[in-house]
Design a protein around this motif. Structure first.
Motif, PDB file in Angstrom:
ATOM      1  N   MET A 142     104.869  -7.980 133.529  1.00  0.00           N
ATOM      2  CA  MET A 142     103.657  -7.174 133.574  1.00  0.00           C
ATOM      3  C   MET A 142     102.555  -7.874 134.369  1.00  0.00           C
ATOM      4  O   MET A 142     101.879  -7.272 135.215  1.00  0.00           O
ATOM      5  CB  MET A 142     103.173  -6.890 132.150  1.00  0.00           C
ATOM      6  CG  MET A 142     101.952  -5.961 132.094  1.00  0.00           C
ATOM      7  SD  MET A 142     101.438  -5.558 130.410  1.00  0.00           S
ATOM      8  CE  MET A 142     100.763  -7.123 129.891  1.00  0.00           C
ATOM      9  N   GLY A 143     102.363  -9.174 134.101  1.00  0.00           N
ATOM     10  CA  GLY A 143     101.345  -9.913 134.857  1.00  0.00           C
ATOM     11  C   GLY A 143     101.659  -9.962 136.329  1.00  0.00           C
ATOM     12  O   GLY A 143     100.754  -9.846 137.169  1.00  0.00           O
ATOM     13  N   SER A 144     102.954 -10.122 136.669  1.00  0.00           N
ATOM     14  CA  SER A 144     103.338 -10.181 138.075  1.00  0.00           C
ATOM     15  C   SER A 144     103.087  -8.852 138.777  1.00  0.00           C
ATOM     16  O   SER A 144     102.623  -8.815 139.919  1.00  0.00           O
ATOM     17  CB  SER A 144     104.805 -10.576 138.183  1.00  0.00           C
ATOM     18  OG  SER A 144     105.256 -10.544 139.510  1.00  0.00           O
ATOM     19  N   ARG A 145     103.382  -7.758 138.094  1.00  0.00           N
ATOM     20  CA  ARG A 145     103.196  -6.444 138.718  1.00  0.00           C
ATOM     21  C   ARG A 145     101.716  -6.128 138.922  1.00  0.00           C
ATOM     22  O   ARG A 145     101.330  -5.548 139.934  1.00  0.00           O
ATOM     23  CB  ARG A 145     103.858  -5.367 137.866  1.00  0.00           C
ATOM     24  CG  ARG A 145     105.382  -5.465 137.857  1.00  0.00           C
ATOM     25  CD  ARG A 145     106.000  -4.179 137.365  1.00  0.00           C
ATOM     26  NE  ARG A 145     107.447  -4.241 137.303  1.00  0.00           N
ATOM     27  CZ  ARG A 145     108.263  -4.178 138.336  1.00  0.00           C
ATOM     28  NH1 ARG A 145     107.749  -4.092 139.565  1.00  0.00           N
ATOM     29  NH2 ARG A 145     109.574  -4.226 138.177  1.00  0.00           N
ATOM     30  N   LEU A 202      97.272  -7.368 125.860  1.00  0.00           N
ATOM     31  CA  LEU A 202      95.882  -7.177 126.306  1.00  0.00           C
ATOM     32  C   LEU A 202      95.429  -8.319 127.197  1.00  0.00           C
ATOM     33  O   LEU A 202      94.856  -8.095 128.283  1.00  0.00           O
ATOM     34  CB  LEU A 202      94.959  -7.071 125.087  1.00  0.00           C
ATOM     35  CG  LEU A 202      94.822  -5.711 124.416  1.00  0.00           C
ATOM     36  CD1 LEU A 202      93.938  -5.819 123.178  1.00  0.00           C
ATOM     37  CD2 LEU A 202      94.250  -4.686 125.388  1.00  0.00           C
ATOM     38  N   ALA A 203      95.676  -9.542 126.767  1.00  0.00           N
ATOM     39  CA  ALA A 203      95.182 -10.698 127.519  1.00  0.00           C
ATOM     40  C   ALA A 203      95.821 -10.776 128.894  1.00  0.00           C
ATOM     41  O   ALA A 203      95.126 -10.922 129.923  1.00  0.00           O
ATOM     42  CB  ALA A 203      95.461 -11.978 126.722  1.00  0.00           C
ATOM     43  N   VAL A 204      97.155 -10.688 128.967  1.00  0.00           N
ATOM     44  CA  VAL A 204      97.848 -10.784 130.246  1.00  0.00           C
ATOM     45  C   VAL A 204      97.445  -9.631 131.164  1.00  0.00           C
ATOM     46  O   VAL A 204      97.192  -9.813 132.362  1.00  0.00           O
ATOM     47  CB  VAL A 204      99.370 -10.816 130.030  1.00  0.00           C
ATOM     48  CG1 VAL A 204     100.108 -10.694 131.359  1.00  0.00           C
ATOM     49  CG2 VAL A 204      99.782 -12.090 129.323  1.00  0.00           C
ATOM     50  N   LEU A 257      94.681  -7.701 135.838  1.00  0.00           N
ATOM     51  CA  LEU A 257      93.858  -6.673 136.483  1.00  0.00           C
ATOM     52  C   LEU A 257      92.602  -7.283 137.092  1.00  0.00           C
ATOM     53  O   LEU A 257      92.141  -6.862 138.167  1.00  0.00           O
ATOM     54  CB  LEU A 257      93.481  -5.594 135.456  1.00  0.00           C
ATOM     55  CG  LEU A 257      94.597  -4.634 135.043  1.00  0.00           C
ATOM     56  CD1 LEU A 257      94.138  -3.755 133.877  1.00  0.00           C
ATOM     57  CD2 LEU A 257      95.022  -3.758 136.222  1.00  0.00           C
ATOM     58  N   ALA A 258      92.036  -8.278 136.404  1.00  0.00           N
ATOM     59  CA  ALA A 258      90.805  -8.890 136.922  1.00  0.00           C
ATOM     60  C   ALA A 258      91.060  -9.760 138.141  1.00  0.00           C
ATOM     61  O   ALA A 258      90.240  -9.811 139.076  1.00  0.00           O
ATOM     62  CB  ALA A 258      90.148  -9.725 135.819  1.00  0.00           C
ATOM     63  N   LEU A 259      92.210 -10.441 138.180  1.00  0.00           N
ATOM     64  CA  LEU A 259      92.486 -11.368 139.274  1.00  0.00           C
ATOM     65  C   LEU A 259      93.310 -10.743 140.385  1.00  0.00           C
ATOM     66  O   LEU A 259      93.376 -11.299 141.495  1.00  0.00           O
ATOM     67  CB  LEU A 259      93.223 -12.609 138.740  1.00  0.00           C
ATOM     68  CG  LEU A 259      92.473 -13.430 137.670  1.00  0.00           C
ATOM     69  CD1 LEU A 259      93.325 -14.607 137.215  1.00  0.00           C
ATOM     70  CD2 LEU A 259      91.134 -13.914 138.213  1.00  0.00           C
ATOM     71  N   GLY A 260      93.971  -9.649 140.108  1.00  0.00           N
ATOM     72  CA  GLY A 260      94.859  -9.048 141.082  1.00  0.00           C
ATOM     73  C   GLY A 260      94.124  -8.186 142.083  1.00  0.00           C
ATOM     74  O   GLY A 260      92.895  -8.000 142.004  1.00  0.00           O
ATOM     75  N   PRO A 261      94.866  -7.641 143.034  1.00  0.00           N
ATOM     76  CA  PRO A 261      94.255  -6.768 144.053  1.00  0.00           C
ATOM     77  C   PRO A 261      93.694  -5.503 143.420  1.00  0.00           C
ATOM     78  O   PRO A 261      94.287  -4.947 142.493  1.00  0.00           O
ATOM     79  CB  PRO A 261      95.420  -6.462 144.993  1.00  0.00           C
ATOM     80  CG  PRO A 261      96.648  -6.639 144.157  1.00  0.00           C
ATOM     81  CD  PRO A 261      96.320  -7.747 143.197  1.00  0.00           C
ATOM     82  N   SER A 262      92.572  -5.082 143.897  1.00  0.00           N
ATOM     83  CA  SER A 262      91.932  -3.896 143.339  1.00  0.00           C
ATOM     84  C   SER A 262      92.516  -2.642 143.955  1.00  0.00           C
ATOM     85  O   SER A 262      92.661  -2.540 145.170  1.00  0.00           O
ATOM     86  CB  SER A 262      90.420  -3.944 143.596  1.00  0.00           C
ATOM     87  OG  SER A 262      89.805  -2.754 143.143  1.00  0.00           O
ATOM     88  N   ASP A 263      92.879  -1.710 143.066  1.00  0.00           N
ATOM     89  CA  ASP A 263      93.373  -0.419 143.564  1.00  0.00           C
ATOM     90  C   ASP A 263      92.347   0.676 143.381  1.00  0.00           C
ATOM     91  O   ASP A 263      92.657   1.864 143.470  1.00  0.00           O
ATOM     92  CB  ASP A 263      94.678  -0.051 142.848  1.00  0.00           C
ATOM     93  CG  ASP A 263      94.487   0.100 141.354  1.00  0.00           C
ATOM     94  OD1 ASP A 263      93.363  -0.114 140.869  1.00  0.00           O
ATOM     95  OD2 ASP A 263      95.476   0.440 140.656  1.00  0.00           O
TER      96      ASP A 263
END
Length: 414
Positions: A97-100, A148-150, A155-161
């Motif tokens: 999930m974190g990777s995706r 929730l945490a992951v 979502l906060a660190l990944g690319p924004s969609d």
């Protein structure tokens, strides 16, 4: 009386002792694993272009199939292996999930449907099968909080969609869904746990009751059935004997047993009685009943035994007594036996009286012999017709000091 049952431990459902649904639990695990194997193959085929799925699917399929083999072939290893596999799958799903969510090539939010979200929900449920209820609740809470945490961190660190805030809200809703699911399964697990404990208590109570019934029907010295058990058996057999089933009664009384007590003491007399009871048990069939009426008197109830077989049985018992006694005590003891057949509808007292009289004829004829009902050699013996058995005390089932009746002819028949 046996010691009270220990308090029930908080065990996982799949290991609760006495649980009548253990087979069902294993079947549930197998169904889940079968569903998981099919899902892995289907998702890998449908989304072959997904690099992460293409790499992880073969490994995951092997793990699922090995786990199914363990459940089928190694039931004892099911629980510990289930715990390791479940925690490993938790970690794998959270990393996935974190990777995706956190990488540009991970597929984003849409890639979490349905495998990731369905898998986490399934793991919460399986936790209650393989962990104790308290630990399963902690496991479920950890999965919810980790999701929730992951998810929020990715979502906060990944690319924004363009819809990260909306996905964060959706993730929170999903976490609530997981929490509600975990709470519902917790209630069901607690109910199941209480039912399993109630089953254990009922099983223990049933065993205690069976033990007490057994004690009530056993002679405390020899372990043979007592008179109460014998009378119940005779009453039952008298109801079924009319259907054509022969029921033989073999009455055995030790010869001159009073002399054994007088010369060697009651401790030796008790050893003799125990040896005789064991010898009788060894020479009858498993469906026959060996009972001690009191003192040195025993009776064998042998359903399905005709006259000839009953005579042969009595002769075997007569021959077995001296050797059995000699093996346990330094005395020579013989036995006199009477043999008859139970009659349809006959009262236990009448049957006992008739076979007792036959045994008494064997005493008068010289002891250490067998007298069978209807045998002309003994029926023609002068004076035997008016031999009557002395009254018995039904409650007297004690040791070798049981008082004996006097011989009507003036001597001791023993």
């Amino acid at each position: 009386m046996s010691a009270p049952a220990p308090p029930p431990r908080d065990l996982p459902v799949a290991r609760r002792s006495g649980d009548p649904t253990l087979g069902l639990i294993r079947r549930v695990l197998l169904v889940c694993l079968l569903f998981g194997a099919v899902s892995v193959v289907a998702v890998a085929v449908l989304r072959w272009d997904d690099v992460l799925l293409r790499a992880a699917s073969p490994v995951l399929l092997v793990v699922v199939l090995l786990f199914a083999w363990l459940v089928l072939r190694r039931p004892a290893a099911t629980v510990p292996v289930s715990r390791v596999v479940l925690l490993g799958l938790d970690a794998l799903w959270l990393v996935t999930m974190g990777s995706r969510l956190g990488s540009a090539g991970g597929g984003g939010w849409d890639a979490l449907f349905p495998t990731t979200f369905m898998g986490l929900a399934l793991f919460v449920v399986i936790g209650y099968l393989v962990f104790p209820t308290r630990f399963a609740a902690l496991h479920a809470a950890a999965v919810v909080l980790a999701t929730l945490a992951v998810g929020w961190v990715a979502l906060a660190l990944g690319p924004s969609d363009g819809d990260a805030r909306g996905h964060a809200v959706d993730l929170a809703r999903y976490a609530v869904y997981l929490a509600v699911l975990a709470a519902m399964v917790w209630v069901l697990s607690r109910t199941k746990e209480h039912a399993a404990r109630a089953f254990q208590v009922a099983e223990h109570a049933s065993a205690e009751a069976a033990s007490m019934r057994e004690m009530a029907y056993r002679d405390p010295l020899t372990g043979a059935a007592n008179r109460r058990r014998l009378e119940d058996e005779l009453a039952y057999q008298a109801r079924v004997v009319g259907s054509g089933l022969d029921v033989a009664l073999v009455y055995l009384d030790l010869d001159r047993f009073k002399a054994v007590n007088d010369v060697h003491g009651h401790a030796v007399g008790d050893r003799v009685l125990v040896a005789v009871a064991r010898a009788l048990e060894q020479h009858v069939r498993s469906g026959d009943l060996v009972a001690r009426l009191g003192g040195e008197e025993f009776l064998v109830v042998a359903p399905g035994t005709g006259a000839d077989d009953a005579r042969a049985l009595a002769e075997r018992l007569r021959a077995a007594v001296p050797g059995a006694v000699r093996g346990q005590a330094p005395v020579d003891v013989t036995a006199s036996l009477g043999v008859t057949a139970l009659r349809a509808g006959e009262e236990p007292a009448a049957a006992l009286g008739r076979v007792d009289a036959l045994m008494y004829r064997a005493k008068r004829a010289g002891r250490d012999r067998v007298v069978v009902d209807g045998d002309p050699d003994h029926d023609s013996d002068p004076g035997t017709a008016d031999v009557q058995p002395a009254p018995r005390n039904p409650g007297q089932n004690g040791g070798s000091s049981h008082p004996r009746r006097a011989d009507p002819l003036g001597g001791s028949p023993h």
